[in-house]
Design a protein around this motif. Sequence first.
Motif, PDB file in Angstrom:
ATOM      1  N   ALA A  39       0.858  -1.331  -0.080  1.00  0.00           N
ATOM      2  CA  ALA A  39       0.049   0.126   0.070  1.00  0.00           C
ATOM      3  C   ALA A  39       0.789   1.346  -0.182  1.00  0.00           C
ATOM      4  O   ALA A  39       2.274   1.363   0.423  1.00  0.00           O
ATOM      5  N   MET A  40       0.221   2.240  -0.578  1.00  0.00           N
ATOM      6  CA  MET A  40       1.082   3.630  -0.639  1.00  0.00           C
ATOM      7  C   MET A  40       1.519   4.337   0.565  1.00  0.00           C
ATOM      8  O   MET A  40       1.523   5.656   0.379  1.00  0.00           O
ATOM      9  N   ASN A  41       1.891   3.878   1.678  1.00  0.00           N
ATOM     10  CA  ASN A  41       2.304   4.582   2.883  1.00  0.00           C
ATOM     11  C   ASN A  41       3.715   4.982   2.581  1.00  0.00           C
ATOM     12  O   ASN A  41       4.193   4.318   1.864  1.00  0.00           O
ATOM     13  N   LEU A 140       4.435  16.734   1.484  1.00  0.00           N
ATOM     14  CA  LEU A 140       3.734  16.625   0.446  1.00  0.00           C
ATOM     15  C   LEU A 140       3.818  15.123  -0.124  1.00  0.00           C
ATOM     16  O   LEU A 140       4.822  14.523  -0.281  1.00  0.00           O
ATOM     17  N   ASP A 141       2.576  14.455  -0.141  1.00  0.00           N
ATOM     18  CA  ASP A 141       2.387  13.261  -0.235  1.00  0.00           C
ATOM     19  C   ASP A 141       0.915  12.920  -1.299  1.00  0.00           C
ATOM     20  O   ASP A 141       0.380  11.769  -0.941  1.00  0.00           O
ATOM     21  N   HIS A 142       0.697  13.908  -1.736  1.00  0.00           N
ATOM     22  CA  HIS A 142      -0.805  13.796  -2.624  1.00  0.00           C
ATOM     23  C   HIS A 142      -0.397  13.706  -4.005  1.00  0.00           C
ATOM     24  O   HIS A 142       0.441  13.044  -4.401  1.00  0.00           O
ATOM     25  N   TRP A 143      -1.481  14.061  -5.053  1.00  0.00           N
ATOM     26  CA  TRP A 143      -1.167  14.115  -6.391  1.00  0.00           C
ATOM     27  C   TRP A 143       0.058  14.457  -6.770  1.00  0.00           C
ATOM     28  O   TRP A 143       0.370  15.667  -6.359  1.00  0.00           O
ATOM     29  N   LYS A 144       1.040  13.866  -7.619  1.00  0.00           N
ATOM     30  CA  LYS A 144       2.349  14.489  -7.825  1.00  0.00           C
ATOM     31  C   LYS A 144       2.078  15.329  -8.635  1.00  0.00           C
ATOM     32  O   LYS A 144       2.975  16.342  -8.815  1.00  0.00           O
ATOM     33  N   ASP A 145       1.082  15.727  -9.412  1.00  0.00           N
ATOM     34  CA  ASP A 145       1.081  16.919 -10.144  1.00  0.00           C
ATOM     35  C   ASP A 145       0.477  17.954  -9.493  1.00  0.00           C
ATOM     36  O   ASP A 145       0.305  19.137  -9.979  1.00  0.00           O
ATOM     37  N   ALA A 168       9.050  16.411   0.551  1.00  0.00           N
ATOM     38  CA  ALA A 168       8.282  15.950  -0.571  1.00  0.00           C
ATOM     39  C   ALA A 168       8.481  14.258  -0.814  1.00  0.00           C
ATOM     40  O   ALA A 168       9.625  14.085  -0.995  1.00  0.00           O
ATOM     41  N   ASP A 169       7.444  13.431  -0.624  1.00  0.00           N
ATOM     42  CA  ASP A 169       7.706  11.996  -0.924  1.00  0.00           C
ATOM     43  C   ASP A 169       7.441  11.920  -2.393  1.00  0.00           C
ATOM     44  O   ASP A 169       6.800  12.501  -3.450  1.00  0.00           O
ATOM     45  N   ASN A 170       7.934  10.735  -2.837  1.00  0.00           N
ATOM     46  CA  ASN A 170       8.041  10.086  -4.437  1.00  0.00           C
ATOM     47  C   ASN A 170       8.493  11.033  -5.445  1.00  0.00           C
ATOM     48  O   ASN A 170       8.123  10.818  -6.533  1.00  0.00           O
ATOM     49  N   VAL A 171       9.374  11.785  -5.109  1.00  0.00           N
ATOM     50  CA  VAL A 171      10.332  12.633  -6.077  1.00  0.00           C
ATOM     51  C   VAL A 171      10.867  11.915  -7.467  1.00  0.00           C
ATOM     52  O   VAL A 171      11.044  12.432  -8.244  1.00  0.00           O
ATOM     53  N   LEU A 198      11.340   2.967  -2.986  1.00  0.00           N
ATOM     54  CA  LEU A 198       9.842   3.037  -2.842  1.00  0.00           C
ATOM     55  C   LEU A 198       9.301   2.310  -1.712  1.00  0.00           C
ATOM     56  O   LEU A 198       9.849   1.092  -1.566  1.00  0.00           O
ATOM     57  N   GLU A 199       8.323   2.509  -0.788  1.00  0.00           N
ATOM     58  CA  GLU A 199       7.918   2.105   0.335  1.00  0.00           C
ATOM     59  C   GLU A 199       7.869   0.500  -0.048  1.00  0.00           C
ATOM     60  O   GLU A 199       7.520   0.035  -1.134  1.00  0.00           O
ATOM     61  N   TYR A 200       8.559  -0.371   0.706  1.00  0.00           N
ATOM     62  CA  TYR A 200       8.380  -2.001   0.485  1.00  0.00           C
ATOM     63  C   TYR A 200       8.845  -2.673  -0.593  1.00  0.00           C
ATOM     64  O   TYR A 200       8.476  -3.765  -0.945  1.00  0.00           O
TER      65      TYR A 200
END
Length: 214
Positions: A39-41, A140-145, A168-171, A198-200
């Motif tokens: 899951a995207m935690n 910041l961890d919501h919609w990447k755009d 910011a997560d997921n850069v 990336l998580e897990y």
Amino acid sequence: TQTTRPQRMLAAVQKNATRGDPRSVVKAIDQFCRQKEWAMNVGDEKGCILDSVVTEVNPATVLELGTYCGYSTVRIASLLPSNAKLITLEFNPDYAAIARQVIAWAGLEDKVQLVEGASGDWIPKMKEKFGIETFDLVFLDHWKDRYLPDTKLMEECGLLRKGSILLADNVICPGTPDYLEYIRNSPRYKSQYFKSHLEYTKVEDGLEKSVFLG
Ligand SMILES: Nc1ncnc2c1ncn2CCCCCNC(=O)c1cc(-c2ccc(F)cc2)cc(O)c1O
Ligand SMILES: [Mg+2]
């Protein structure tokens, strides 16, 4: 009828974590995501980087964009001083309903205000609705755009002060190329990349920490 992944995650928390013990809630979610369902935690590896930034900043006011099931909300809130406030925005009402229960199980409801709605709608209302002057830390961890437009919006609304930290997560994965380009080239920010995964998974991802220079 079929349960959703967030519902199964909450069930795992209620089964395996101790009420009022945020660390056990975090551990139960990480175990669920490693052993049962991805899951995207933000996850345990990037979560440790998040913890170190929160501890260093010791913020009185925090804004989290994208609550999901409340995993990072619990990590952050468990490290805040008693009078600190964390406002977390979640667009999806089903995610918000689960997150409220996860946050309550951790015993952190007094430190957290979960607001349902879109970041673009709520950021301009932060001062009037919540009596917020500026945020010491934004995760910041919501919609990447939405990372870039929302950062510009926070600047315009005067929600950032000299020294405010954006994390910011997921850069890298899923990636936020326009945000990275802006924040790394703007004279108004000093940025630092924390390489992780990336998580897990073993896929590269990372957190970008940026200081607003005013
Ligand atoms: N208040 C608000 N305003 C606007 N949008 C709002 C919102 N509140 C919520 N949203 C809408 C965000 C929906 C979730 C955002 N997160 C993500 O999309 C996300 C995806 C991945 C991922 C990576 C590799 C894959 F193969 C698949 C998925 C990993 C992550 O760590 C992610 O955070
Ligand atoms: Mg994320």
